[in-house]
Design a protein around this motif. Structure first.
Motif, PDB file in Angstrom:
ATOM      1  N   GLU A  78      37.535  38.105  39.710  1.00 58.85           N
ATOM      2  CA  GLU A  78      37.636  39.549  39.555  1.00 58.85           C
ATOM      3  C   GLU A  78      36.920  40.265  40.698  1.00 58.85           C
ATOM      4  O   GLU A  78      35.987  39.744  41.289  1.00 58.85           O
ATOM      5  N   SER A  79      37.354  41.486  40.982  1.00 62.26           N
ATOM      6  CA  SER A  79      36.703  42.276  42.028  1.00 62.26           C
ATOM      7  C   SER A  79      35.275  42.627  41.638  1.00 62.26           C
ATOM      8  O   SER A  79      34.410  42.738  42.498  1.00 62.26           O
ATOM      9  N   ARG A  80      35.036  42.801  40.340  1.00 62.39           N
ATOM     10  CA  ARG A  80      33.687  43.130  39.884  1.00 62.39           C
ATOM     11  C   ARG A  80      32.698  42.018  40.243  1.00 62.39           C
ATOM     12  O   ARG A  80      31.569  42.290  40.634  1.00 62.39           O
ATOM     13  N   PHE A  87      33.008  39.972  42.803  1.00 65.49           N
ATOM     14  CA  PHE A  87      32.820  40.057  44.255  1.00 65.49           C
ATOM     15  C   PHE A  87      31.815  41.137  44.613  1.00 65.49           C
ATOM     16  O   PHE A  87      30.909  40.919  45.428  1.00 65.49           O
ATOM     17  N   VAL A  88      31.931  42.299  43.994  1.00 69.05           N
ATOM     18  CA  VAL A  88      31.023  43.409  44.276  1.00 69.05           C
ATOM     19  C   VAL A  88      29.599  43.044  43.846  1.00 69.05           C
ATOM     20  O   VAL A  88      28.633  43.326  44.568  1.00 69.05           O
TER      21      VAL A  88
END
Length: 151
Positions: free
Chosen positions: A50-52, A54-55
């Motif tokens: 998920e992008s979350r 990665f952030v």
């Protein structure tokens, strides 16, 4: 008459779990989440992230590098001493090696967090590391402000 399972050419792929590192680790695959309730109790590795996540991992890496920069600035003025003996060794070696080793250690940790994202210990550890780094950053920024050090 043959049943559906008798006509399969390839064996059921679910008989063996996805390995820790496979070709799908690097090129991706289909699964983003664990769908079955029975599989949620196992250690499962997924193909997409998920992008979350990665952030969050990027935020952890940035906090680590900022900590390294502030540690160098404060130790140069003899306001602090590096508490971690491994990092103190690299700090004595030089500033560039200190930052590179800090980046490498944190990057490897982030990769492990990414690969093991579904483990409960990973979620706890990632959250704990971020909280600890935020506390360290507040402490270091307070020292920088208190002693009036330039960035």
């Amino acid at each position: 008459m043959y049943s559906l399972s008798d006509r399969r050419i390839v064996s059921d792929r679910r008989k063996h779990p996805t390995p820790f590192i496979s070709k799908y680790t690097f090129i991706g695959g289909r699964r983003k989440i664990i769908r079955r309730q029975a599989d949620k109790k196992k250690y499962v590795f997924v193909d997409l992230y998920e992008s979350r996540l990665f952030v969050t991992l990027l935020f952890l890496l940035i906090l680590s590098l900022c900590d390294g920069y502030f540690t160098i600035a404060l130790s140069r003025e003899n306001f602090i001493v590096e508490a971690n003996p491994v990092m103190a060794f690299y700090l004595e070696w030089g500033h560039v090696r200190f930052i590179l080793s800090k980046f490498l250690i944190t990057s490897v940790t982030c990769i492990i967090f990414c690969l093991c994202k579904n483990f409960s210990i990973t979620k706890f550890s990632l959250g704990s590391m971020i909280i600890i780094y935020i506390g360290i950053m507040i402490y270091e920024l307070n020292l920088i402000y208190k002693f009036g050090l330039p960035f």
